[in-house]
Design an enzyme around this catalytic site. Sequence first.
Site, PDB file in Angstrom:
ATOM      1  N   ASP A  42      -5.630  -2.201   4.289  1.00 16.22           N
ATOM      2  CA  ASP A  42      -6.222  -0.990   5.287  1.00 16.22           C
ATOM      3  C   ASP A  42      -6.050  -1.519   6.439  1.00 16.22           C
ATOM      4  O   ASP A  42      -6.824  -2.460   6.943  1.00 16.22           O
ATOM      5  CB  ASP A  42      -7.379  -0.484   4.670  1.00 16.22           C
ATOM      6  N   ARG A  93       0.881  -1.212   0.093  1.00 15.70           N
ATOM      7  CA  ARG A  93      -0.126  -0.105  -0.039  1.00 15.70           C
ATOM      8  C   ARG A  93       0.672   1.229   0.021  1.00 15.70           C
ATOM      9  O   ARG A  93       1.987   1.261   0.800  1.00 15.70           O
ATOM     10  CB  ARG A  93      -0.893   0.169   1.115  1.00 15.70           C
ATOM     11  N   ASP A 152      -6.962  -0.066  10.420  1.00 14.65           N
ATOM     12  CA  ASP A 152      -7.420   1.107  11.052  1.00 14.65           C
ATOM     13  C   ASP A 152      -7.234   0.820  12.654  1.00 14.65           C
ATOM     14  O   ASP A 152      -7.848  -0.243  13.012  1.00 14.65           O
ATOM     15  CB  ASP A 152      -8.806   1.343  10.635  1.00 14.65           C
TER      16      ASP A 152
END
Length: 165
Positions: free
Chosen positions: A100, A86, A102
């Site tokens: 992703d 990423r 988080d």
Amino acid sequence: MKARVQACIGLGGNVGDVPATLDAALAALAALPATRVLRTSGYYVTPAWGGIEQPDFVNAAAVLDTALAPLDLLDGLLAIERGAGRDRNREVRWGPRTLDLDLLLYGDVVLDSPRLSLPHPRLHERAFALLPLAEVAPEARIPGMGTVRDALLRVDASGLRLLAR
């Protein structure tokens, strides 16, 4: 001795072999210093949103026991994302991504800094984060919002489905 805290992590992606990427990310989370993975959710297929044509996402959640400070944990998450390919500087907001990670909750800490907001500012609105999180931490408190279970009851999670593995 550093205090330990339970931190909740949301995982997701929609580029490449996402289940394999999430498996590798969970292994990398377990390898972070002073951290262990306590629980992991199943993987959920989630319709993509954000106004960009893209494949569905696969999302999951993990509960960590860690002695890392919030920003140190965030740095670890960002390093794992980079290791999965990423590049946050080259992507479109809410667009496709390999991985992703988080930081959703860090104990009951409330923080608003340029690098990190805790709890995650839109956690209570996002079924794709709440459904897997409710599987592993239903009674976790979202400061100012109640429990994860309560927040899940206030969103529409009908478009999500558990990925058969």
